[in-house]
Design a protein around this motif. Structure first.
Motif, mmCIF file in Angstrom:
data_model
loop_
_atom_site.group_PDB
_atom_site.id
_atom_site.type_symbol
_atom_site.label_atom_id
_atom_site.label_comp_id
_atom_site.label_asym_id
_atom_site.label_seq_id
_atom_site.Cartn_x
_atom_site.Cartn_y
_atom_site.Cartn_z
ATOM 1 N N PHE A 20 2.417 28.395 1.219
ATOM 2 C CA PHE A 20 2.515 28.965 2.565
ATOM 3 C C PHE A 20 1.741 30.291 2.635
ATOM 4 O O PHE A 20 2.322 31.360 2.816
ATOM 5 N N PHE A 58 10.836 23.566 0.210
ATOM 6 C CA PHE A 58 11.396 24.361 1.298
ATOM 7 C C PHE A 58 12.829 23.933 1.651
ATOM 8 O O PHE A 58 13.699 24.777 1.860
ATOM 9 N N ALA A 75 10.663 33.270 2.434
ATOM 10 C CA ALA A 75 9.784 32.101 2.454
ATOM 11 C C ALA A 75 9.222 31.851 3.857
ATOM 12 O O ALA A 75 9.061 30.700 4.261
ATOM 13 N N GLY A 76 8.944 32.921 4.584
ATOM 14 C CA GLY A 76 8.471 32.728 5.955
ATOM 15 C C GLY A 76 9.458 31.879 6.732
ATOM 16 O O GLY A 76 9.078 31.068 7.578
ATOM 17 N N MET A 77 10.726 32.080 6.432
ATOM 18 C CA MET A 77 11.749 31.212 7.032
ATOM 19 C C MET A 77 12.131 31.701 8.428
ATOM 20 O O MET A 77 12.538 32.846 8.624
ATOM 21 N N THR A 78 12.001 30.785 9.383
ATOM 22 C CA THR A 78 12.360 31.090 10.765
ATOM 23 C C THR A 78 13.878 31.206 10.906
ATOM 24 O O THR A 78 14.622 30.388 10.345
ATOM 25 N N ARG A 83 20.386 27.195 10.910
ATOM 26 C CA ARG A 83 20.385 27.846 9.589
ATOM 27 C C ARG A 83 21.363 29.020 9.554
ATOM 28 O O ARG A 83 22.002 29.256 8.529
ATOM 29 N N GLN A 124 5.763 19.831 6.808
ATOM 30 C CA GLN A 124 6.551 20.084 5.612
ATOM 31 C C GLN A 124 8.005 19.787 5.930
ATOM 32 O O GLN A 124 8.544 20.248 6.956
ATOM 33 N N THR A 127 10.993 21.980 7.889
ATOM 34 C CA THR A 127 10.502 23.194 8.562
ATOM 35 C C THR A 127 10.679 23.068 10.080
ATOM 36 O O THR A 127 10.978 21.993 10.605
ATOM 37 N N THR A 128 10.431 24.176 10.759
ATOM 38 C CA THR A 128 10.513 24.151 12.217
ATOM 39 C C THR A 128 9.405 23.256 12.793
ATOM 40 O O THR A 128 9.596 22.639 13.840
ATOM 41 N N PHE A 147 2.553 21.860 1.546
ATOM 42 C CA PHE A 147 1.505 21.859 2.563
ATOM 43 C C PHE A 147 0.176 21.442 1.959
ATOM 44 O O PHE A 147 -0.662 20.844 2.635
ATOM 45 N N ASP A 165 3.164 26.649 10.840
ATOM 46 C CA ASP A 165 3.133 27.987 11.410
ATOM 47 C C ASP A 165 1.686 28.497 11.502
ATOM 48 O O ASP A 165 0.842 28.174 10.655
ATOM 49 N N GLU A 189 8.985 32.049 17.325
ATOM 50 C CA GLU A 189 9.872 32.148 16.157
ATOM 51 C C GLU A 189 9.795 33.534 15.509
ATOM 52 O O GLU A 189 8.803 34.231 15.664
ATOM 53 N N TYR A 191 10.698 35.403 11.579
ATOM 54 C CA TYR A 191 11.121 35.162 10.194
ATOM 55 C C TYR A 191 12.197 36.154 9.788
ATOM 56 O O TYR A 191 12.165 37.322 10.179
HETATM 57 N N1 GLN Z 1 8.705 29.065 9.475
HETATM 58 C C1 GLN Z 1 8.880 27.683 9.185
HETATM 59 C C2 GLN Z 1 10.334 27.374 8.973
HETATM 60 O O1 GLN Z 1 11.117 28.236 8.781
HETATM 61 C C3 GLN Z 1 8.062 27.228 7.974
HETATM 62 C C4 GLN Z 1 8.386 27.981 6.723
HETATM 63 C C5 GLN Z 1 7.704 27.445 5.482
HETATM 64 O O2 GLN Z 1 7.192 26.344 5.457
HETATM 65 N N2 GLN Z 1 7.697 28.192 4.434
HETATM 66 O O3 GLN Z 1 10.720 26.262 8.996
#
Ligand code: GLN
Length: 228
Positions: A20, A58, A75-78, A83, A124, A127-128, A147, A165, A189, A191
């Motif tokens: 990512f 993920f 992890a760039g998690m939304t 969640r 992925q 993911t969102t 990815f 994203d 979104e 993170y």
């Molecule tokens: N932001 C997206 C999510 O939270 C993707 C995050 C990711 O793939 N690391 O689902």
């Protein structure tokens, strides 16, 4: 894992999924690096402990946090309602939207999600992007853990698009000039860093550190380092 326990153990254990970029990815030296990893390092440094990065698919990150295998997810998690029922999120540290990536051969350049109906779209798992695509009837969703594999399928013509994203989409398009972003879908979104539900001490520490990083200019330096 209380702050005291983390300090006693001498390391902060952070879970991530390293396909990512520029948030987390494997570089030429086979190291996991990126914006999130630098944030994780700042957290560990301020705790006076080492940082251990644990790479997971993920959709395994939240289960690992719940089982106490990791202290944090970066992890760039939304931040989503679903969640937030099972984990606690820090204050938002980044804004994101979804992007549609296609091959640059001029044959298929969807501008809207609806144009993906009847097509094969890679995402992925968990993911969102997966959620957004799965909500629309008639799209053939192909789910990958990495990815890098999703983009391999796009390259080989086995899928028509990848949805992910925007920032990582830009990073992949930069790396593979055969792809382009045909549309950005405004999903609004943000993170967040996830901690185990109820771990107030750790959550406060994360939020305070995010404030300090923003206030001191470190955050902006990291933005420049990874996004410009
Ligand atoms: N932001 C997206 C999510 O939270 C993707 C995050 C990711 O793939 N690391 O689902």
């Amino acid at each position: 894992q209380s702050l005291t326990e983390i300090k006693k153990r001498g390391k902060l254990i952070v879970g991530t999924e390293p396909t990512f970029p520029p948030f987390e990815f494997v570089d030429e030296k086979n190291q996991v690096v990126g914006f999130d990893i630098d944030i994780a390092n700042e957290l560990a440094k301020r705790l006076g402990v080492k940082l251990e990065i644990v790479n997971l698919p993920f959709d395994s990150l939240i289960p690992a946090l719940l089982q106490g295998k990791i202290d944090l997810i970066i992890a760039g998690m939304t931040i989503t309602e679903e969640r937030a029922k099972v984990v606690d999120f820090s204050k938002p540290y980044f804004e994101a939207n979804q992007a549609i990536v296609v091959r640059k051969d001029g044959r298929f350049e969807p501008k809207k999600l609806e144009e993906l109906v009847g097509k094969k779209v890679a995402v992925q798992l968990g993911t969102t992007g997966d959620l957004v695509i799965s909500e629309i009837n008639g799209i053939q969703v192909v789910r990958f853990q990495k990815f890098t594999d999703a983009f391999l399928e796009l390259q080989n013509g086995r899928v028509d698009a990848v949805v992910l994203d925007e920032a990582p989409a830009k990073a992949y398009v930069k790396k593979f000039p055969k792809f382009l972003i045909s549309a950005v879908i405004d999903t609004g979104e943000t993170y967040g860093i996830a901690v185990k539900k109820g771990n107030k001490e750790l959550l406060n520490f994360v939020n305070q550190t995010l404030d300090i990083l923003k206030g001191s200019g470190v955050y902006n330096k990291l933005i420049q380092k990874w996004f410009e």
